[in-house]
Design an enzyme around this catalytic site. Structure first.
Site, PDB file in Angstrom:
ATOM      1  N   ASP A  31     -58.621 -58.043  36.831  1.00  0.00           N
ATOM      2  CA  ASP A  31     -57.650 -58.612  36.197  1.00  0.00           C
ATOM      3  C   ASP A  31     -56.649 -59.190  37.116  1.00  0.00           C
ATOM      4  OD1 ASP A  31     -58.184 -57.501  34.107  1.00  0.00           O
ATOM      5  OD2 ASP A  31     -56.410 -55.588  34.226  1.00  0.00           O
ATOM      6  N   GLN A  32     -56.503 -59.479  38.209  1.00  0.00           N
ATOM      7  CA  GLN A  32     -55.542 -60.088  39.239  1.00  0.00           C
ATOM      8  C   GLN A  32     -56.470 -61.825  39.217  1.00  0.00           C
ATOM      9  OE1 GLN A  32     -54.939 -58.410  42.594  1.00  0.00           O
ATOM     10  NE2 GLN A  32     -54.074 -60.124  43.691  1.00  0.00           N
ATOM     11  N   GLU A  33     -57.879 -61.122  39.301  1.00  0.00           N
ATOM     12  CA  GLU A  33     -58.387 -63.008  39.922  1.00  0.00           C
ATOM     13  C   GLU A  33     -57.834 -63.953  38.506  1.00  0.00           C
ATOM     14  OE1 GLU A  33     -62.822 -64.031  41.380  1.00  0.00           O
ATOM     15  OE2 GLU A  33     -62.037 -61.913  41.144  1.00  0.00           O
ATOM     16  N   PHE A  34     -58.520 -63.011  37.412  1.00  0.00           N
ATOM     17  CA  PHE A  34     -58.637 -63.575  36.334  1.00  0.00           C
ATOM     18  C   PHE A  34     -56.773 -64.839  36.035  1.00  0.00           C
ATOM     19  CE2 PHE A  34     -57.558 -64.066  31.319  1.00  0.00           C
ATOM     20  CZ  PHE A  34     -59.068 -64.725  31.230  1.00  0.00           C
ATOM     21  N   ASP A  35     -56.092 -63.695  36.426  1.00  0.00           N
ATOM     22  CA  ASP A  35     -54.768 -64.265  36.092  1.00  0.00           C
ATOM     23  C   ASP A  35     -54.437 -64.993  37.350  1.00  0.00           C
ATOM     24  OD1 ASP A  35     -53.747 -62.212  34.655  1.00  0.00           O
ATOM     25  OD2 ASP A  35     -53.323 -60.851  35.422  1.00  0.00           O
ATOM     26  N   GLU A 111     -73.102 -56.713   3.901  1.00  0.00           N
ATOM     27  CA  GLU A 111     -72.165 -56.843   5.026  1.00  0.00           C
ATOM     28  C   GLU A 111     -71.146 -55.719   4.071  1.00  0.00           C
ATOM     29  OE1 GLU A 111     -72.076 -61.090   6.796  1.00  0.00           O
ATOM     30  OE2 GLU A 111     -72.485 -61.071   3.918  1.00  0.00           O
ATOM     31  N   LYS A 113     -67.584 -55.260   3.885  1.00  0.00           N
ATOM     32  CA  LYS A 113     -66.576 -56.392   2.825  1.00  0.00           C
ATOM     33  C   LYS A 113     -65.320 -56.033   3.921  1.00  0.00           C
ATOM     34  CE  LYS A 113     -64.218 -58.106  -1.414  1.00  0.00           C
ATOM     35  NZ  LYS A 113     -63.017 -57.259  -1.009  1.00  0.00           N
ATOM     36  N   ASP A 115     -61.273 -55.423   5.264  1.00  0.00           N
ATOM     37  CA  ASP A 115     -59.937 -55.612   4.653  1.00  0.00           C
ATOM     38  C   ASP A 115     -58.865 -56.340   5.746  1.00  0.00           C
ATOM     39  OD1 ASP A 115     -57.852 -55.308   2.554  1.00  0.00           O
ATOM     40  OD2 ASP A 115     -57.289 -53.469   3.567  1.00  0.00           O
ATOM     41  N   ARG A 134     -57.627 -69.251   3.113  1.00  0.00           N
ATOM     42  CA  ARG A 134     -58.373 -69.289   1.777  1.00  0.00           C
ATOM     43  C   ARG A 134     -57.418 -69.958   0.937  1.00  0.00           C
ATOM     44  NH1 ARG A 134     -58.746 -66.885  -3.316  1.00  0.00           N
ATOM     45  NH2 ARG A 134     -60.840 -66.795  -4.209  1.00  0.00           N
ATOM     46  N   GLU A 170     -63.328 -63.143   8.480  1.00  0.00           N
ATOM     47  CA  GLU A 170     -61.845 -62.421   8.309  1.00  0.00           C
ATOM     48  C   GLU A 170     -60.955 -61.904   9.626  1.00  0.00           C
ATOM     49  OE1 GLU A 170     -60.510 -60.759   4.591  1.00  0.00           O
ATOM     50  OE2 GLU A 170     -62.465 -61.803   5.111  1.00  0.00           O
ATOM     51  N   TYR A 220     -64.193 -61.799  12.336  1.00  0.00           N
ATOM     52  CA  TYR A 220     -65.518 -61.575  12.375  1.00  0.00           C
ATOM     53  C   TYR A 220     -66.024 -62.757  11.215  1.00  0.00           C
ATOM     54  CZ  TYR A 220     -66.301 -56.816  14.117  1.00  0.00           C
ATOM     55  OH  TYR A 220     -66.320 -55.488  14.790  1.00  0.00           O
ATOM     56  N   LYS A 285     -75.694 -60.238  -0.232  1.00  0.00           N
ATOM     57  CA  LYS A 285     -75.764 -61.787  -0.932  1.00  0.00           C
ATOM     58  C   LYS A 285     -77.869 -61.859  -0.983  1.00  0.00           C
ATOM     59  CE  LYS A 285     -71.711 -63.293   1.987  1.00  0.00           C
ATOM     60  NZ  LYS A 285     -71.262 -63.217   3.055  1.00  0.00           N
ATOM     61  N   LYS A 309     -67.048 -52.194  -4.468  1.00  0.00           N
ATOM     62  CA  LYS A 309     -66.318 -51.284  -4.156  1.00  0.00           C
ATOM     63  C   LYS A 309     -66.515 -49.922  -4.218  1.00  0.00           C
ATOM     64  CE  LYS A 309     -62.954 -53.492  -3.221  1.00  0.00           C
ATOM     65  NZ  LYS A 309     -61.618 -54.742  -4.264  1.00  0.00           N
ATOM     66  N   CYS A 403     -29.772 -31.859  12.475  1.00  0.00           N
ATOM     67  CA  CYS A 403     -30.949 -31.877  13.045  1.00  0.00           C
ATOM     68  C   CYS A 403     -32.206 -30.422  13.106  1.00  0.00           C
ATOM     69  CB  CYS A 403     -30.394 -32.086  14.123  1.00  0.00           C
ATOM     70  SG  CYS A 403     -31.636 -32.902  15.281  1.00  0.00           S
ATOM     71  N   CYS A 406     -31.358 -29.654  17.112  1.00  0.00           N
ATOM     72  CA  CYS A 406     -30.149 -30.576  17.578  1.00  0.00           C
ATOM     73  C   CYS A 406     -28.885 -28.679  16.709  1.00  0.00           C
ATOM     74  CB  CYS A 406     -29.633 -30.605  18.337  1.00  0.00           C
ATOM     75  SG  CYS A 406     -28.943 -31.573  17.705  1.00  0.00           S
ATOM     76  N   CYS A 421     -30.880 -38.112  13.138  1.00  0.00           N
ATOM     77  CA  CYS A 421     -29.382 -37.418  14.218  1.00  0.00           C
ATOM     78  C   CYS A 421     -28.647 -37.966  15.083  1.00  0.00           C
ATOM     79  CB  CYS A 421     -30.729 -36.284  14.770  1.00  0.00           C
ATOM     80  SG  CYS A 421     -29.561 -35.237  16.082  1.00  0.00           S
ATOM     81  N   CYS A 427     -29.966 -34.335  21.313  1.00  0.00           N
ATOM     82  CA  CYS A 427     -30.864 -34.014  21.141  1.00  0.00           C
ATOM     83  C   CYS A 427     -32.163 -33.921  22.260  1.00  0.00           C
ATOM     84  CB  CYS A 427     -31.134 -34.601  19.794  1.00  0.00           C
ATOM     85  SG  CYS A 427     -32.029 -34.214  18.909  1.00  0.00           S
TER      86      CYS A 427
END
Length: 691
Positions: A31-35, A111, A113, A115, A134, A170, A220, A285, A309, A403, A406, A421, A427
């Protein structure tokens, strides 16, 4: 090296590393090298803005502010699909396809569907040029800056892609991200998001792409459209999309006939719950694209595709008990304990009841047979009661008045659904939850001190506040005798505590767990005020004027700062060496032209967002405030400004100016700060407008 060549080299390298990490789970560098590589590219682009590429990896983090979204016409209409819940309807669909193709052989592609939010992406010469929602199927909102933040989405395609391609797919929020987001919102006392789809849709509508990036959306692809005929079949197009580097879910399957389609549907009825994103059905399809053309379209949907569905995942089980959990902010959340029952691929023993209103609305009684659904939700929820099966001895559920942890009498703030509370200092669940939040990954992220360990330390009386954590290294002798804590574990813990003192200020502020102060708000406050002392000294009115900080957040922050216990906590953290100041040099003022002037901005502006205008005012020495008073210098009015503010400004004889008037006060681009007009002169210029 020549800057242009180095920018090109870094861009290609970072695109490759992003693709390996987000598409194939391969970390080729630390991560350090990427940054480091990303920071170098960012510096080069700032030094040579003319060489920066629109699809640079630096755009992944967002930062573009959009006042409003433009609209664009889809080159190919985005039609909706016909839906069915019946296998008999699928057989009729198959018969219509057979008749339409006059007995010619054909096959299908199945495929998931997903959401999410349907999106159309345009690539020109392999480069992402536009992202459009869309909309109504003919026109949609242009959200290019926002989709560029989606890390699984390539900003440029691999060699082999056509000069023009429109990719349909999607945009979705992974379930794990949705859960994290809702947990954070609940801890901050904010309303929970209904489901991942709504969360993804809302994220794409945000005006600040930096906020979109923080939502960690994914994409996707499920269709590729090009001028002319580049593919013989839909399955070939999906394979090509994968080869170009586009994320295509590997769950699609080519089916030779309807029997294989039905087998796929049955296979995924339960298997779909293992996916990182919600699905609610299967899209079927016709595979051959020429046969799709032959079958044609109706006014609303294609004749060569249909969506099956799945029925909403639901179960009927017995409600045995309701327990009440106390969260970090004191919110008391009811959770139903149920007879274990299979639901959507899991055994459900608990379900959400949300709040007291929901309990009353459902008229829940212990012993009831209740209906539990998942649907678009991640956490099961009770949706109804089988009243015909209600036992005669069913006991009505009474929301507690005290509560459960407590014993403190609960309060219900006006306009809120949750009881709370108010005993935030005594608490135990609240104290423990705040400690767990402080050491969490997004806050201080203390190695060796996770939620379980810090909770154990709390139970043993070793820690009660975040400041106590920094006393643990001096209590090594007490730690060494604890079970399951060896010397190596303790050394790692002490090293993690020491390392946490280098965590940036904005994460420390977030880690303090102040109600309504989430990651974004903490970042904005840290950037604006630079130090914890300055934040705590600011009034609620001043805090409310900071971009992304409204009145409710400002009141909460100001109230927290005024409490002696919190002042003592911050003093102890300061003494321990925790970062309570922003690092680096603060932004230099562009001029002092607006010094001594205060502004309120209201409404929607034509050329700049409100946040951009606030930043401009502050860069030139002016101050932003959240309310109108006699001391206010100017009210800057945009479209749709509230009439109450205008009326108040007129009553106080505060000049009301436009966006153009404000910009006229500022130095022209290229003017040196030394030649800036003084505040009295600037004010005089504006006063002339009203004389």
């Amino acid at each position: 090296m020549d800057p242009q060549a180095r920018i090109q080299e870094l861009t290609q390298r970072l695109h490759h590393l992003n693709n390996q990490y987000y598409q194939h789970d391969i970390s080729e560098v630390s991560d350090q090298e990427f940054d480091h590589l990303l920071a170098e590219l960012n510096q080069l682009e700032k030094a040579h803005p003319d060489l920066a590429q629109p699809n640079s990896p630096t755009q992944r983090v967002g930062g573009t502010i959009t006042k409003q979204f433009a609209t664009a016409r889809h080159r190919y209409p985005m039609l909706s699909l016909g839906n069915t819940y019946s296998e008999d309807d699928l057989r009729e669909f198959d018969e219509r396809v057979q008749r339409g193709l006059e007995g010619a052989p054909y096959s299908y592609v199945c495929e998931q569907k997903f959401d999410g939010v349907a999106m159309s992406l345009s690539y020109e010469n392999g480069e992402l040029s536009q992202g459009v929602t869309r909309g109504d199927g003919t026109r949609g909102d242009v959200v290019t800056a926002n989709v560029r933040t989606i890390r699984t989405l390539p900003l440029h395609l691999r060699p082999g892609s056509p000069p023009e391609a429109e990719v349909r797919g999607e945009v979705f929020m992974p379930n794990s991200v949705f859960n994290d987001l809702n947990q954070e919102r609940e801890q901050n006392g904010e309303a929970l998001l209904a489901n991942p789809r709504n969360a993804a849709s809302g994220a794409l509508k945000l005006q600040d792409s930096a906020l979109v990036a923080a939502r960690r959306l994914r994409f996707y692809a499920y269709s590729v459209l090009t001028p002319g005929r580049h593919f013989a079949s839909h399955s070939e197009a999906l394979e090509a999309a994968t080869a170009w580097g586009l994320p295509v879910s590997p769950t699609w399957q080519r089916c030779a006939n309807l029997a294989e389609v039905l087998a796929y549907i049955h296979e995924w009825e339960q298997k779909r719950f293992t996916l990182p994103v919600n699905t609610d059905g299967i899209v079927i399809k016709v595979d051959d694209l020429r046969q799709q053309d032959q079958l044609g379209l109706t006014a609303k949907s294609p004749r060569w595709a249909i969506a099956y569905k799945y029925p909403t995942a639901a179960a009927r089980t017995r409600l045995n008990e309701i327990i009440y959990n106390v969260g970090r902010t004191g919110a008391v959340t009811p959770v139903a304990l149920l007879d274990p029952t299979p639901l959507a691929g899991t055994i459900v023993k608990r379900a959400s009841v949300h709040n007291a209103n929901q309990i009353a609305l459902l008229d829940l009684r212990l012993g009831d047979l209740v209906f539990v659904e998942k649907g678009g939700e991640i956490i099961p929820k009770i949706t109804g009661v089988d009243l015909a099966a209600r036992p005669a001895d069913a006991v009505p559920v009474r929301y507690p008045q005290e509560c459960p942890a407590c014993g403190t009498p609960l309060v219900r703030p006006e306009g809120e659904a949750h009881y709370r509370c108010p005993n935030e200092r005594g608490c135990p669940p609240q104290l423990k939850a705040r400690l767990e939040h402080y050491v969490s990954r997004k806050a201080l992220n203390i190695d060796g001190l996770g939620a379980e360990t810090v909770g154990r330390f709390f139970d043993l009386g070793l820690v009660a506040t975040p400041a106590d954590i920094y006393d643990l290294p001096q209590r090594r002798a007490e730690l060494i005798v604890l079970e399951r804590l060896g010397e190596k574990s303790i050394d790692n813990l002490i090293a993690g505590i020491e390392k946490s003192k280098t965590v940036p200020f904005e994460r420390v502020l977030f880690g303090l767990g102040i109600r309504y102060v989430g990651e974004t708000v903490a970042q904005k406050l840290a950037q604006h005020y630079r130090t914890m002392a300055a934040i705590m000294a600011a009034s609620a009115e001043a805090l409310a004027a900071v971009p992304e900080v409204g009145g409710v957040i400002a009141d909460s922050m100001a109230l927290w700062s005024q409490q002696p216990e919190n002042q003592a906590l911050v003093a102890r953290l300061q003494a321990a060496g925790v970062q309570l100041e922003a690092s680096g040099e603060p932004p230099k003022a562009a001029s002092d032209r607006l010094a001594g002037l205060t502004f309120v901005l209201s409404g929607v502006f034509e050329n700049y967002s409100r946040e951009q205008l606030q930043s401009l005012i502050q860069q030139h020495g002016g101050k932003i405030t959240g309310s109108i008073s006699k001391k206010l210098s100017y009210l800057v009015a945009g479209e749709n400004m509230g009439p109450a503010k205008r009326e108040k400004a007129v009553g106080f004889k505060v000049p009301i100016i436009s966006e153009t008037d404000l910009l006229a006060l500022l130095p022209a681009i290229g003017d040196e700060p030394s030649g800036a007009t003084s505040a009295p002169e600037a004010a005089s210029e504006l006063d002339d407008l009203f004389s």
